[in-house]
Design a protein around this motif. Structure first.
Motif, short mmCIF file in Angstrom:
data_model
loop_
_atom_site.label_atom_id
_atom_site.label_comp_id
_atom_site.label_asym_id
_atom_site.label_seq_id
_atom_site.Cartn_x
_atom_site.Cartn_y
_atom_site.Cartn_z
N GLU A 268 73.20 29.38 68.64
CA GLU A 268 73.81 29.99 67.46
C GLU A 268 75.16 30.62 67.76
O GLU A 268 76.01 30.71 66.89
N PHE A 269 75.36 31.09 68.99
CA PHE A 269 76.66 31.73 69.27
C PHE A 269 77.71 30.74 69.78
O PHE A 269 78.73 31.11 70.30
N LYS A 270 77.43 29.47 69.59
CA LYS A 270 78.39 28.39 69.87
C LYS A 270 78.96 28.46 71.29
O LYS A 270 80.13 28.79 71.50
N PRO A 271 78.10 28.13 72.27
CA PRO A 271 78.55 28.20 73.67
C PRO A 271 79.66 27.20 73.98
O PRO A 271 79.71 26.13 73.39
N GLN A 272 80.52 27.57 74.95
CA GLN A 272 81.49 26.59 75.48
C GLN A 272 80.94 25.93 76.74
O GLN A 272 81.46 24.93 77.20
N LEU B 78 84.88 34.74 84.08
CA LEU B 78 84.24 34.09 82.93
C LEU B 78 84.49 34.84 81.62
O LEU B 78 83.84 34.56 80.60
N LYS B 79 85.45 35.75 81.64
CA LYS B 79 85.76 36.52 80.42
C LYS B 79 86.16 35.57 79.30
O LYS B 79 86.96 34.66 79.50
N GLY B 80 85.56 35.77 78.14
CA GLY B 80 85.89 34.94 76.98
C GLY B 80 85.03 33.68 76.90
O GLY B 80 85.17 32.91 75.95
N TYR B 81 84.12 33.48 77.87
CA TYR B 81 83.27 32.28 77.85
C TYR B 81 81.84 32.63 77.42
O TYR B 81 81.30 33.64 77.84
N ALA C 103 78.91 19.92 70.14
CA ALA C 103 79.19 19.20 71.40
C ALA C 103 80.70 19.05 71.62
O ALA C 103 81.18 19.08 72.76
N LYS C 104 81.45 18.96 70.52
CA LYS C 104 82.91 18.83 70.64
C LYS C 104 83.55 20.10 71.18
O LYS C 104 84.63 20.08 71.76
N GLU C 105 82.88 21.23 70.95
CA GLU C 105 83.42 22.53 71.39
C GLU C 105 83.00 22.87 72.82
O GLU C 105 83.58 23.75 73.46
N VAL C 106 81.92 22.22 73.31
CA VAL C 106 81.43 22.54 74.66
C VAL C 106 82.35 21.86 75.67
O VAL C 106 82.66 20.68 75.54
N ILE C 107 82.79 22.63 76.68
CA ILE C 107 83.72 22.03 77.65
C ILE C 107 82.99 21.40 78.84
O ILE C 107 83.53 20.51 79.49
N GLY C 108 81.78 21.86 79.13
CA GLY C 108 81.08 21.29 80.27
C GLY C 108 79.71 21.90 80.45
O GLY C 108 79.35 22.86 79.75
N ALA C 109 78.94 21.33 81.38
CA ALA C 109 77.56 21.76 81.58
C ALA C 109 77.17 21.64 83.05
O ALA C 109 77.85 20.98 83.83
N ALA C 110 76.05 22.27 83.37
CA ALA C 110 75.48 22.14 84.72
C ALA C 110 74.01 21.81 84.60
O ALA C 110 73.35 22.25 83.66
N GLU C 111 73.50 21.05 85.56
CA GLU C 111 72.08 20.68 85.56
C GLU C 111 71.46 21.07 86.90
O GLU C 111 71.96 20.72 87.95
N GLU C 112 70.32 21.74 86.80
CA GLU C 112 69.67 22.35 87.98
C GLU C 112 68.72 21.42 88.73
O GLU C 112 68.54 21.57 89.92
#
Ligand code: NAD
Ligand code: ADE
Length: 425
Positions: free
Chosen positions: A123-127, A49-52, A148-157
């Motif tokens: 604030e740190f603009k997550p991917q 996950l380096k760089g993410y 939202a355009k910069e986020v590549i994906g998400a997970a839901e618990e």
């Protein structure tokens, strides 16, 4: 085991002086989370996950701390908020902050503060984003379309979060792909069933010290959580009643030995009520007025909408906090009703949430889910996706191995037999 040193960064928590106590809790959780710790050791070397940058909105507990620190060991930068006003363990939040994690969470925050914390994590603009209930992803979609355009994906618990996200996807509103981590077998069949089954009763016990043996327990909803709660309550000697709106779930409950009836009838029978539906208005004033003196109300579903707390407040002549996480309401005529954890997740508000050992699997799924997204998000549509079955199987195998359990393997004759249609009587 603890030897992490991270850079000091911004945070907002209750009290940094609680860090030492929180660290002891995290160390204990690590000792019960062999799958996640094994993956941590592996990924600490390879840094997938380096760089993410990952922003998470999920209960700040000792188990979540193990996940967060595993993300960091795997190379990610992490920013975190809690996903419920009453579930943050302040000492754990302090331990994370002392370790340089950007954590914004404290127990008892109000709604404005809750969303302030979520905003801070963005604030740190997550991917990558990670939710338990979909409040973070909903904030990104409604307030930060550029991000939202910069986020590549998400997970839901959790189940309720997955429902919200499927509704967004059906409306064509989802701006990036989401993994339904909740729907993994090694999550939903373990965490929702056995985690909630045990920890909801743990919360009720800590708030009341009530005797389950001989009590009538009404469980609303016989899905994953409800099934867990019902079986554990039965195991403690309670007479368990199930209420349902789904005929198949209701039939299953009956076949597994429970009484089934509508809430309007169960209301007058129950000593203890546990809602696990993910739905609203399950216990309302029309039910409170039928309840016995001394009835105990609790909710284990995600949001505080299952018990009509406002209705109870309006209906009551007086109320007082009689024990921690236990508010006594006296109705006209003198009947008393006890509400636990303000109608919020009773296992997290009044206890510590699920035991570490079950969160071990849920969070191994979250970790492998984030790595999967990093590699595959670009191939996924803006929809809710399941993780590949191999991830479930890998986690189940690691968990079994950690328990010292071996299982059989198919012989080649058996493999042939179960894939063949020619062989019959
Ligand atoms: P599920 O879909 O497996 O089960 C929900 C059940 O409730 C279904 O059988 C449904 O038919 C029934 N139901 C719906 N509306 C109802 C109503 N008005 N009256 C009676 N029954 C009703 O979901 P699940 O995985 O069991 O999750 C349930 C809730 O618990 C969700 O909100 C989920 O997010 C939450 N959850 C909480 C925890 C926790 O730590 N407390 C853990 C996991 C899930
Ligand atoms: N959900 C239920 N129990 C939990 C725990 N112990 N940590 C994080 N999330 C949870």
């Amino acid at each position: 085991m603890h030897c992490l040193v991270f850079k000091v960064t911004d945070y907002k928590i209750r009290d940094i002086k609680l860090a030492k106590q929180g660290r002891l809790k995290i160390d204990w959780a690590e000792s019960r989370m062999p799958v996640l710790m094994q993956l941590r050791r592996k990924f600490a070397k390879t840094k997938p996950l380096k760089g993410y940058r990952i922003a998470g909105c999920l209960h700040v507990t000792k188990e979540t701390a193990v996940l967060v620190e595993t993300f960091v060991e795997a190379g990610a930068e992490v920013s975190w908020s809690g996903c419920n006003p009453l579930s943050t363990q302040d000492d754990v939040a302090a331990a994370l902050a002392a370790n340089g994690i950007a954590v914004y969470a404290w127990h008892g925050l109000d709604s404005k503060e809750y969303y302030w914390c979520i905003e801070k994590t963005l604030e740190f603009k997550p991917q990558l984003t990670l939710d338990d209930g979909a409040d973070l992803i909903f904030t990104v979609h409604t307030k930060h379309p550029k991000l939202a355009k910069e986020v590549i994906g998400a997970a839901e618990e959790t189940t309720t979060g997955v429902h919200r996200l499927r509704a967004m996807a059906a409306d064509g509103k989802l701006l990036y792909p989401v993994l339904a981590v909740n729907d993994q077998q090694t999550k939903m069949e373990m965490d929702n069933v056995h985690g909630t089954g045990q920890s909801a009763l743990d919360g009720i016990l800590r708030a009341t010290n009530i005797l389950f043996a001989g009590s009538t327990v009404v469980v609303a909803g016989y899905g994953h959580c409800g099934r867990g709660v019902a079986h554990r309550a039965k195991g403690l000697g309670s007479d368990v009643i199930i209420t349902e709106i789904d005929s198949i779930a209701a039939l299953k409950a009956r076949m597994e030995g429970f009484r089934v009836m509508p809430m309007k009838d169960a209301a007058s029978e129950g000593d203890i009520f546990v809602t696990t539906t993910g739905c609203r208005d399950v216990l309302t004033t029309k039910h409170f007025s039928k309840m016995k003196d001394g009835a105990v109300l609790s909710n284990a579903g995600h949001f505080n909408v299952e018990v009509d707390v406002e209705g109870l407040e309006k209906m009551a002549k007086s109320h007082r906090v009689i024990r921690p996480n236990n508010r006594e309401f006296t109705l006209s005529g003198g009947k008393r009703i006890y509400l636990l954890g303000e109608g919020r997740l009773v296992n997290l508000a009044a206890a510590e949430g699920h035991p570490s050992s079950v969160m071990d699997m849920s969070f191994a799924n979250q970790l492998l889910g984030m790595i999967y997204l990093k590699d595959h998000a670009h191939e996924l549509s803006n929809d809710v996706h399941l993780l590949p079955r191999e991830i479930d199987e890998r986690i189940a195998s690691l968990k079994l191995a950690s328990m010292g359990i071996e299982i059989d393997k198919l012989t080649s004759a058996q493999k042939h037999y179960i894939s063949d249609y020619a062989e019959g009587t």
